[in-house]
Structure formats: C-alpha cells, structure tokens
Write a protein that holds these residues in place. Structure first.
Motif, PDB file in Angstrom:
ATOM      1  N   MET A 224       0.734  -1.340  -0.090  1.00  0.00           N
ATOM      2  CA  MET A 224       0.048   0.046  -0.133  1.00  0.00           C
ATOM      3  C   MET A 224       0.785   1.097  -0.135  1.00  0.00           C
ATOM      4  O   MET A 224       0.618   2.307  -0.270  1.00  0.00           O
ATOM      5  CB  MET A 224      -0.897   0.078   1.147  1.00  0.00           C
ATOM      6  CG  MET A 224      -1.840  -1.070   1.181  1.00  0.00           C
ATOM      7  SD  MET A 224      -3.000  -1.170   2.666  1.00  0.00           S
ATOM      8  CE  MET A 224      -3.928   0.357   2.634  1.00  0.00           C
ATOM      9  N   LYS A 225       2.070   1.179   0.488  1.00  0.00           N
ATOM     10  CA  LYS A 225       2.837   2.535   0.536  1.00  0.00           C
ATOM     11  C   LYS A 225       3.885   2.509  -0.446  1.00  0.00           C
ATOM     12  O   LYS A 225       4.595   3.498  -0.569  1.00  0.00           O
ATOM     13  CB  LYS A 225       3.643   2.196   2.001  1.00  0.00           C
ATOM     14  CG  LYS A 225       2.820   2.386   3.092  1.00  0.00           C
ATOM     15  CD  LYS A 225       2.269   3.649   3.452  1.00  0.00           C
ATOM     16  CE  LYS A 225       1.319   3.550   4.789  1.00  0.00           C
ATOM     17  NZ  LYS A 225       0.453   5.001   4.913  1.00  0.00           N
ATOM     18  N   GLY A 226       3.983   1.443  -1.226  1.00  0.00           N
ATOM     19  CA  GLY A 226       4.612   1.642  -2.456  1.00  0.00           C
ATOM     20  C   GLY A 226       6.256   1.422  -2.390  1.00  0.00           C
ATOM     21  O   GLY A 226       6.837   1.867  -3.060  1.00  0.00           O
ATOM     22  N   ASP A 227       6.505   0.937  -1.150  1.00  0.00           N
ATOM     23  CA  ASP A 227       8.055   0.883  -1.065  1.00  0.00           C
ATOM     24  C   ASP A 227       8.422  -0.569  -1.501  1.00  0.00           C
ATOM     25  O   ASP A 227       8.396  -1.538  -0.666  1.00  0.00           O
ATOM     26  CB  ASP A 227       8.495   0.812   0.695  1.00  0.00           C
ATOM     27  CG  ASP A 227       9.756   0.875   0.935  1.00  0.00           C
ATOM     28  OD1 ASP A 227      10.422   0.509   0.266  1.00  0.00           O
ATOM     29  OD2 ASP A 227      10.120   1.738   1.816  1.00  0.00           O
ATOM     30  N   LEU A 228       8.992  -0.630  -2.658  1.00  0.00           N
ATOM     31  CA  LEU A 228       9.235  -1.903  -3.235  1.00  0.00           C
ATOM     32  C   LEU A 228      10.549  -2.661  -2.407  1.00  0.00           C
ATOM     33  O   LEU A 228      10.484  -3.815  -2.425  1.00  0.00           O
ATOM     34  CB  LEU A 228       9.838  -1.765  -4.663  1.00  0.00           C
ATOM     35  CG  LEU A 228      10.329  -2.900  -5.577  1.00  0.00           C
ATOM     36  CD1 LEU A 228       9.068  -3.528  -5.707  1.00  0.00           C
ATOM     37  CD2 LEU A 228      10.533  -2.231  -6.876  1.00  0.00           C
ATOM     38  N   ASN A 229      11.657  -1.963  -1.964  1.00  0.00           N
ATOM     39  CA  ASN A 229      12.618  -2.412  -1.338  1.00  0.00           C
ATOM     40  C   ASN A 229      11.923  -3.340  -0.024  1.00  0.00           C
ATOM     41  O   ASN A 229      12.597  -4.291   0.179  1.00  0.00           O
ATOM     42  CB  ASN A 229      13.810  -1.289  -0.800  1.00  0.00           C
ATOM     43  CG  ASN A 229      14.511  -1.014  -1.876  1.00  0.00           C
ATOM     44  OD1 ASN A 229      14.726  -1.661  -2.839  1.00  0.00           O
ATOM     45  ND2 ASN A 229      14.535   0.420  -1.977  1.00  0.00           N
ATOM     46  N   ILE A 230      11.116  -2.623   0.518  1.00  0.00           N
ATOM     47  CA  ILE A 230      10.626  -3.442   1.811  1.00  0.00           C
ATOM     48  C   ILE A 230       9.862  -4.675   1.574  1.00  0.00           C
ATOM     49  O   ILE A 230       9.974  -5.575   2.025  1.00  0.00           O
ATOM     50  CB  ILE A 230       9.737  -2.556   2.609  1.00  0.00           C
ATOM     51  CG1 ILE A 230      10.608  -1.596   3.202  1.00  0.00           C
ATOM     52  CG2 ILE A 230       9.088  -3.543   3.754  1.00  0.00           C
ATOM     53  CD1 ILE A 230       9.831  -0.566   4.331  1.00  0.00           C
ATOM     54  N   VAL A 231       9.026  -4.625   0.192  1.00  0.00           N
ATOM     55  CA  VAL A 231       8.301  -5.603  -0.443  1.00  0.00           C
ATOM     56  C   VAL A 231       9.184  -6.934  -0.728  1.00  0.00           C
ATOM     57  O   VAL A 231       9.040  -8.156  -0.396  1.00  0.00           O
ATOM     58  CB  VAL A 231       7.489  -5.413  -1.671  1.00  0.00           C
ATOM     59  CG1 VAL A 231       6.778  -6.394  -2.362  1.00  0.00           C
ATOM     60  CG2 VAL A 231       6.312  -4.219  -1.151  1.00  0.00           C
ATOM     61  N   LYS A 232      10.422  -6.440  -1.406  1.00  0.00           N
ATOM     62  CA  LYS A 232      11.202  -7.310  -1.653  1.00  0.00           C
ATOM     63  C   LYS A 232      11.703  -8.128  -0.603  1.00  0.00           C
ATOM     64  O   LYS A 232      11.940  -9.633  -0.561  1.00  0.00           O
ATOM     65  CB  LYS A 232      12.555  -6.729  -2.673  1.00  0.00           C
ATOM     66  CG  LYS A 232      12.148  -6.432  -3.856  1.00  0.00           C
ATOM     67  CD  LYS A 232      13.212  -5.585  -4.571  1.00  0.00           C
ATOM     68  CE  LYS A 232      12.762  -5.413  -6.177  1.00  0.00           C
ATOM     69  NZ  LYS A 232      14.202  -4.722  -6.882  1.00  0.00           N
ATOM     70  N   GLU A 233      12.070  -7.273   0.474  1.00  0.00           N
ATOM     71  CA  GLU A 233      12.953  -7.835   1.611  1.00  0.00           C
ATOM     72  C   GLU A 233      11.932  -8.955   2.329  1.00  0.00           C
ATOM     73  O   GLU A 233      12.130 -10.165   2.879  1.00  0.00           O
ATOM     74  CB  GLU A 233      13.176  -6.606   2.636  1.00  0.00           C
ATOM     75  CG  GLU A 233      14.075  -7.154   3.912  1.00  0.00           C
ATOM     76  CD  GLU A 233      15.386  -7.424   3.121  1.00  0.00           C
ATOM     77  OE1 GLU A 233      16.243  -8.013   4.136  1.00  0.00           O
ATOM     78  OE2 GLU A 233      15.897  -6.997   2.127  1.00  0.00           O
ATOM     79  N   LEU A 234      10.654  -8.486   2.560  1.00  0.00           N
ATOM     80  CA  LEU A 234       9.657  -9.544   3.097  1.00  0.00           C
ATOM     81  C   LEU A 234       9.351 -10.581   2.402  1.00  0.00           C
ATOM     82  O   LEU A 234       9.517 -11.840   2.937  1.00  0.00           O
ATOM     83  CB  LEU A 234       8.191  -8.587   3.215  1.00  0.00           C
ATOM     84  CG  LEU A 234       8.249  -7.586   4.227  1.00  0.00           C
ATOM     85  CD1 LEU A 234       6.913  -6.676   4.052  1.00  0.00           C
ATOM     86  CD2 LEU A 234       8.477  -8.202   5.652  1.00  0.00           C
ATOM     87  N   ILE A 235       9.498 -10.550   1.062  1.00  0.00           N
ATOM     88  CA  ILE A 235       9.270 -11.770   0.185  1.00  0.00           C
ATOM     89  C   ILE A 235      10.466 -12.717   0.141  1.00  0.00           C
ATOM     90  O   ILE A 235      10.240 -13.909   0.493  1.00  0.00           O
ATOM     91  CB  ILE A 235       8.966 -11.473  -1.227  1.00  0.00           C
ATOM     92  CG1 ILE A 235       7.557 -10.719  -1.233  1.00  0.00           C
ATOM     93  CG2 ILE A 235       9.088 -12.670  -2.072  1.00  0.00           C
ATOM     94  CD1 ILE A 235       7.235 -10.406  -2.682  1.00  0.00           C
ATOM     95  N   ASN A 236      11.718 -11.931   0.242  1.00  0.00           N
ATOM     96  CA  ASN A 236      12.933 -12.663   0.451  1.00  0.00           C
ATOM     97  C   ASN A 236      13.061 -13.428   1.867  1.00  0.00           C
ATOM     98  O   ASN A 236      13.839 -14.597   1.972  1.00  0.00           O
ATOM     99  CB  ASN A 236      14.258 -11.770   0.418  1.00  0.00           C
ATOM    100  CG  ASN A 236      14.382 -11.375  -1.082  1.00  0.00           C
ATOM    101  OD1 ASN A 236      14.113 -11.919  -1.969  1.00  0.00           O
ATOM    102  ND2 ASN A 236      15.203 -10.271  -1.221  1.00  0.00           N
ATOM    103  N   HIS A 237      12.228 -12.922   2.788  1.00  0.00           N
ATOM    104  CA  HIS A 237      12.266 -13.706   4.172  1.00  0.00           C
ATOM    105  C   HIS A 237      11.205 -14.487   4.457  1.00  0.00           C
ATOM    106  O   HIS A 237      10.701 -14.709   5.549  1.00  0.00           O
ATOM    107  CB  HIS A 237      12.586 -12.665   5.110  1.00  0.00           C
ATOM    108  CG  HIS A 237      13.798 -12.080   5.363  1.00  0.00           C
ATOM    109  ND1 HIS A 237      14.325 -11.105   4.414  1.00  0.00           N
ATOM    110  CD2 HIS A 237      14.819 -12.311   6.125  1.00  0.00           C
ATOM    111  CE1 HIS A 237      15.654 -10.792   4.805  1.00  0.00           C
ATOM    112  NE2 HIS A 237      16.040 -11.660   5.834  1.00  0.00           N
ATOM    113  N   GLY A 238      10.441 -14.835   3.197  1.00  0.00           N
ATOM    114  CA  GLY A 238       9.319 -15.755   3.300  1.00  0.00           C
ATOM    115  C   GLY A 238       7.928 -15.296   3.253  1.00  0.00           C
ATOM    116  O   GLY A 238       7.126 -16.094   3.741  1.00  0.00           O
TER     117      GLY A 238
END
Length: 214
Positions: free
Chosen positions: A1-15
């Motif tokens: 929702m906030k559009g922070d792609l780096n955080i999205v990637k980090e979350l997905i990388n951690h499962g």
C-alpha cells in the motif's frame, strides 16, 4: 500500500506469502494496484502471475481495482503481460460480482480517453450489460459526464436502451440525478425518446420533477 518496493522485496526474500489474501479477498497485487504503485505491481506479478487472475470476494480482479482508481498505466501493463490472447480477453471482459467490467470501471471514474482507447484499440463492446442491465451509457448518465456520453453516442451507443432494474434509459438516470446539461444534450442532440416509461410508468420528465422534492 505504501509503495516501498525495497521493503516488499525484503519481506518476500524472508518468506512472506505473496499469495496471501485478506478477509475481503484482496491480495497484495490488489492493494498495490489500488494505490497506483506501478513498480510494485510489476514485481508482484513477476513473482506470482496468477495474482492478476485472483478475484476478491467482490469479484474484482486487480485490473478492475486499478481501473476504478484511474491507474490506466497499470491496467495496460497488466494487459500487455497477459500470457496469451485468451487471458488478455478475460482481463478485458471479466466483471465483478455486480457485473461491472473494465470499460464500465473507466466510465465510472470518468476517463474519456481511456474509454475511447478500449473501444478503438481493444474492441471492447459498449453494449455490455452489468447485472442490473446497465450499459456504459447508463453509467455515464448517472455520473453526469457529458463528454463521456458524447463519445459513447458517437461510437453507436443506444441512447434509448432501458436497464433491467427499473427500466430507466440514460435520460431517466440523468434526470433523476439532476444533470441538466446532460438532459439537454440527450434530448437536443441525441434525440432521446422522452416518452419512454420506466417500470412504474414514469417518463424522464416525471422522474426529474420528483427528484426536485426528494
């Protein structure tokens, strides 16, 4: 929702489960599309393409959500990413639980140029009916968008077609909502039939008169 792609990637990388749906059946792709975060939409799509075909509990696909919020860049990107012509046609013509499709979504949000593009370049039909039997021309009249009605009329919309819910024409809808300039255009330019009656036997003039006292 906030559009922070780096955080999205980090979350997905951690499962993080990219396919998780909330209580309304919304996926992360729905939310990114709603907020207009183009890069997040593309990233999520590449991780899980089936998200683009996953409806919410209201039957809306992410492409419908993007359209209703007038994020047309996301809409056309999702269309271009479709794996085959069948999937592309499904995205173009699918509808939510109320029967509202992509073209009607853009009519409702008032984007005349995108509606024109969908008609001219994607051959989306303007006489598609939602579950109330309303066509694009009815939705344009309800919101009082004269420019949209001009386009739809030019493209061959039936001004006098009645919906299935209350047998309203576009003239009935415009009169009920008090859109005087649209009413004048429908009568004077489109030659709308002023004598058509709804399922209660009322003409658009009757509806317009009643609306003054509501």
């Amino acid at each position: 929702m906030k559009g922070d792609l780096n955080i999205v990637k980090e979350l997905i990388n951690h499962g993080a489960n990219v396919n998780f749906l909330n209580k309304d059946g919304w996926s992360s792709l729905h939310l990114a599309a709603k907020e207009g975060h183009f890069d997040v939409v593309i990233y999520l799509y590449n991780i899980s393409p089936t998200l683009s075909l996953t409806p919410s509990k209201s039957g809306r696909l992410p492409i419908h959500t993007a359209a209703l919020c007038d994020h047309h860049e996301i809409v056309f990107q999702l269309l271009s990413l479709a794996s085959n012509e069948e999937t592309k046609q499904y995205l173009l013509n699918s509808s939510d639980n109320g029967g509202t499709n992509l073209l009607q979504n853009f009519v409702i949000c008032g984007n005349v140029q995108i509606v024109k593009k969908l008609i001219d370049e994607y051959d989306v039909k303007i006489d598609y009916k939602d579950k109330l039997g309303r066509e694009a021309i009815h939705h344009a009249a309800i919101i009082g968008n004269k420019e949209m009605i001009e386009l739809l009329f030019e493209k061959g919309a039936n001004i006098n077609v009645q919906d299935n819910w209350d047998k309203f024409t576009s003239l009935h809808h415009a009169a009920k909502e008090g859109h005087v300039n649209v009413v004048k255009y429908l009568i004077n330019v489109c030659r709308a039939n002023v004598d058509i009656k709804d399922n209660h036997g009322k003409t658009a003039k009757d509806i317009g008169t009643l609306s003054l006292f509501l």
